[in-house]
Design a protein around this motif. Structure first.
Motif, PDB file in Angstrom:
ATOM      1  N   ASN A   1      16.308  33.774 -39.734  1.00 37.49           N
ATOM      2  CA  ASN A   1      15.756  34.580 -38.648  1.00 37.49           C
ATOM      3  C   ASN A   1      15.965  36.061 -38.958  1.00 37.49           C
ATOM      4  O   ASN A   1      16.761  36.422 -39.828  1.00 37.49           O
ATOM      5  CB  ASN A   1      16.353  34.196 -37.292  1.00 37.49           C
ATOM      6  CG  ASN A   1      17.834  34.469 -37.183  1.00 37.49           C
ATOM      7  OD1 ASN A   1      18.458  35.055 -38.062  1.00 37.49           O
ATOM      8  ND2 ASN A   1      18.430  34.039 -36.094  1.00 37.49           N
ATOM      9  N   ARG A   2      15.245  36.909 -38.242  1.00 37.37           N
ATOM     10  CA  ARG A   2      15.307  38.354 -38.514  1.00 37.37           C
ATOM     11  C   ARG A   2      16.688  38.958 -38.255  1.00 37.37           C
ATOM     12  O   ARG A   2      17.151  39.760 -39.063  1.00 37.37           O
ATOM     13  CB  ARG A   2      14.233  39.073 -37.701  1.00 37.37           C
ATOM     14  CG  ARG A   2      14.360  40.583 -37.789  1.00 37.37           C
ATOM     15  CD  ARG A   2      13.155  41.251 -38.279  1.00 37.37           C
ATOM     16  NE  ARG A   2      13.404  42.671 -38.433  1.00 37.37           N
ATOM     17  CZ  ARG A   2      12.517  43.576 -38.161  1.00 37.37           C
ATOM     18  NH1 ARG A   2      11.321  43.231 -37.737  1.00 37.37           N
ATOM     19  NH2 ARG A   2      12.791  44.840 -38.351  1.00 37.37           N
TER      20      ARG A   2
ATOM     21  N   LEU B   1      18.758  38.475 -41.347  1.00 39.04           N
ATOM     22  CA  LEU B   1      18.355  39.341 -42.459  1.00 39.04           C
ATOM     23  C   LEU B   1      18.858  40.760 -42.205  1.00 39.04           C
ATOM     24  O   LEU B   1      19.420  41.395 -43.110  1.00 39.04           O
ATOM     25  CB  LEU B   1      16.836  39.322 -42.637  1.00 39.04           C
ATOM     26  CG  LEU B   1      16.287  40.187 -43.780  1.00 39.04           C
ATOM     27  CD1 LEU B   1      16.852  39.754 -45.126  1.00 39.04           C
ATOM     28  CD2 LEU B   1      14.761  40.130 -43.794  1.00 39.04           C
ATOM     29  N   ASP B   2      18.670  41.246 -40.989  1.00 39.62           N
ATOM     30  CA  ASP B   2      19.132  42.593 -40.643  1.00 39.62           C
ATOM     31  C   ASP B   2      20.639  42.731 -40.842  1.00 39.62           C
ATOM     32  O   ASP B   2      21.118  43.745 -41.339  1.00 39.62           O
ATOM     33  CB  ASP B   2      18.775  42.929 -39.192  1.00 39.62           C
ATOM     34  CG  ASP B   2      17.278  43.059 -38.954  1.00 39.62           C
ATOM     35  OD1 ASP B   2      16.510  43.221 -39.933  1.00 39.62           O
ATOM     36  OD2 ASP B   2      16.866  42.979 -37.777  1.00 39.62           O
TER      37      ASP B   2
ATOM     38  N   GLU C   1      21.596  41.561 -45.131  1.00 39.58           N
ATOM     39  CA  GLU C   1      20.851  42.037 -46.310  1.00 39.58           C
ATOM     40  C   GLU C   1      21.669  43.000 -47.166  1.00 39.58           C
ATOM     41  O   GLU C   1      21.708  42.862 -48.393  1.00 39.58           O
ATOM     42  CB  GLU C   1      19.555  42.716 -45.877  1.00 39.58           C
ATOM     43  CG  GLU C   1      18.766  43.288 -47.040  1.00 39.58           C
ATOM     44  CD  GLU C   1      17.437  43.922 -46.647  1.00 39.58           C
ATOM     45  OE1 GLU C   1      16.777  44.467 -47.545  1.00 39.58           O
ATOM     46  OE2 GLU C   1      17.061  43.870 -45.457  1.00 39.58           O
TER      47      GLU C   1
ATOM     48  N   VAL D   1      14.310  34.153 -47.643  1.00 39.05           N
ATOM     49  CA  VAL D   1      13.822  34.538 -46.322  1.00 39.05           C
ATOM     50  C   VAL D   1      12.841  33.485 -45.812  1.00 39.05           C
ATOM     51  O   VAL D   1      11.894  33.125 -46.523  1.00 39.05           O
ATOM     52  CB  VAL D   1      13.104  35.907 -46.411  1.00 39.05           C
ATOM     53  CG1 VAL D   1      12.496  36.287 -45.081  1.00 39.05           C
ATOM     54  CG2 VAL D   1      14.053  36.986 -46.910  1.00 39.05           C
TER      55      VAL D   1
ATOM     56  N   SER E   1       9.914  33.141 -44.231  1.00 37.95           N
ATOM     57  CA  SER E   1       8.812  34.052 -43.905  1.00 37.95           C
ATOM     58  C   SER E   1       7.969  33.556 -42.740  1.00 37.95           C
ATOM     59  O   SER E   1       7.130  34.296 -42.228  1.00 37.95           O
ATOM     60  CB  SER E   1       7.948  34.309 -45.145  1.00 37.95           C
ATOM     61  OG  SER E   1       7.466  33.095 -45.677  1.00 37.95           O
TER      62      SER E   1
ATOM     63  N   ILE F   1      10.391  35.437 -40.020  1.00 40.86           N
ATOM     64  CA  ILE F   1      10.858  36.812 -40.255  1.00 40.86           C
ATOM     65  C   ILE F   1       9.654  37.680 -40.590  1.00 40.86           C
ATOM     66  O   ILE F   1       8.948  37.419 -41.568  1.00 40.86           O
ATOM     67  CB  ILE F   1      11.927  36.855 -41.359  1.00 40.86           C
ATOM     68  CG1 ILE F   1      13.129  36.008 -40.918  1.00 40.86           C
ATOM     69  CG2 ILE F   1      12.338  38.289 -41.660  1.00 40.86           C
ATOM     70  CD1 ILE F   1      14.196  35.824 -41.967  1.00 40.86           C
ATOM     71  N   ASP F   2       9.465  38.708 -39.793  1.00 38.42           N
ATOM     72  CA  ASP F   2       8.261  39.532 -39.873  1.00 38.42           C
ATOM     73  C   ASP F   2       8.414  40.782 -40.733  1.00 38.42           C
ATOM     74  O   ASP F   2       7.647  41.724 -40.604  1.00 38.42           O
ATOM     75  CB  ASP F   2       7.815  39.934 -38.459  1.00 38.42           C
ATOM     76  CG  ASP F   2       8.869  40.757 -37.727  1.00 38.42           C
ATOM     77  OD1 ASP F   2      10.005  40.898 -38.235  1.00 38.42           O
ATOM     78  OD2 ASP F   2       8.552  41.262 -36.628  1.00 38.42           O
ATOM     79  N   ARG F   3       9.412  40.808 -41.603  1.00 41.35           N
ATOM     80  CA  ARG F   3       9.544  41.958 -42.491  1.00 41.35           C
ATOM     81  C   ARG F   3       9.971  41.517 -43.883  1.00 41.35           C
ATOM     82  O   ARG F   3      10.454  40.399 -44.070  1.00 41.35           O
ATOM     83  CB  ARG F   3      10.509  42.989 -41.919  1.00 41.35           C
ATOM     84  CG  ARG F   3      11.993  42.633 -42.056  1.00 41.35           C
ATOM     85  CD  ARG F   3      12.849  43.874 -41.770  1.00 41.35           C
ATOM     86  NE  ARG F   3      14.265  43.636 -41.814  1.00 41.35           N
ATOM     87  CZ  ARG F   3      15.019  43.716 -42.923  1.00 41.35           C
ATOM     88  NH1 ARG F   3      14.466  43.982 -44.099  1.00 41.35           N
ATOM     89  NH2 ARG F   3      16.323  43.509 -42.868  1.00 41.35           N
TER      90      ARG F   3
ATOM     91  N   TYR G   1      10.618  34.440 -50.704  1.00 41.29           N
ATOM     92  CA  TYR G   1      10.037  34.163 -49.391  1.00 41.29           C
ATOM     93  C   TYR G   1       9.535  32.729 -49.337  1.00 41.29           C
ATOM     94  O   TYR G   1       8.714  32.323 -50.154  1.00 41.29           O
ATOM     95  CB  TYR G   1       8.899  35.148 -49.105  1.00 41.29           C
ATOM     96  CG  TYR G   1       9.378  36.574 -49.113  1.00 41.29           C
ATOM     97  CD1 TYR G   1       9.946  37.132 -47.974  1.00 41.29           C
ATOM     98  CD2 TYR G   1       9.303  37.352 -50.267  1.00 41.29           C
ATOM     99  CE1 TYR G   1      10.420  38.441 -47.975  1.00 41.29           C
ATOM    100  CE2 TYR G   1       9.771  38.657 -50.280  1.00 41.29           C
ATOM    101  CZ  TYR G   1      10.328  39.192 -49.137  1.00 41.29           C
ATOM    102  OH  TYR G   1      10.806  40.483 -49.144  1.00 41.29           O
TER     103      TYR G   1
END
Length: 182
Positions: free
Chosen positions: A75-76, A79-80, A83, A94, A96, A99-101, A112
């Motif tokens: 999930n985002r 990652l935030d 990372e 990731v 993908s 996760i939108d980035r 990804y």
């Protein structure tokens, strides 16, 4: 491989801890030294969850990972959060689908995988964790899909034996995803 330190992270209920447990169990079956350290927020489902997995040829001194070689983000927020912790030259996997980035760093290899979408299309939405696990083992060479299949069969209790086949299928989907996207 002498040692591999990995953080798997996502929302509670995504099977993050189970995927980490499968890696640890696979290492145990192969007489490797290991550590599996789960962590989750106060809400098991929907809260945050991550686990630290260390697989080594040598005894593991501490279960805490400060600089992982591999990070799996389902999930985002994961990652935030993690990372920047990955060692230069490490890998970040990731999901993908969720996760939108993109990974911002250029000194790591970003991989990804649309794990959730792949699992959902196969009618196995709850097994995105195992799709991701299959991708990780295929890309890194930590374990073969046959070794992970053996691990799943040996680790699932007899009363839940029917769960082995779908989990194995999901691992194979993740490995195949990597093979097709080399």
């Amino acid at each position: 491989m002498n040692s591999c330190e990995m953080i798997l992270a996502g929302f509670g209920g995504q099977g993050i801890l189970f995927a980490g447990k499968m890696l640890a169990y696979a290492a145990m079956l192969r007489n490797r030294h290991l550590s599996w350290l789960p962590s989750y927020g106060p809400e098991m489902r929907g809260g945050t969850a991550n686990c630290h997995v260390i697989i080594s040829d040598d005894p593991v001194g501490s279960p805490i990972i400060l600089k992982p070689d591999i990070m799996v983000a389902m999930n985002r927020p994961s990652l935030d959060k993690f990372e920047d912790e990955v060692v230069p030259g490490g890998m970040i996997f990731v999901d993908s689908s969720l996760i939108d980035r993109r990974v911002k760093r250029t000194d790591v290899e970003a991989v990804y995988i649309n794990a959730t979408e792949t699992a959902d299309k196969a009618g196995r939405k709850t097994l995105a964790n195992m799709v991701m696990l299959g991708a990780v083992i295929e890309k890194t060479g930590l374990f073969s899909t046959d070794e992970m299949k053996e691990t799943i069969i040996k680790s699932i209790p007899a009363k839940k034996a029917a769960l082995a086949a779908p989990n194995i299928e999901a691992v194979e989907m993740g490995a195949e995803y990597i093979r097709k996207n080399k």
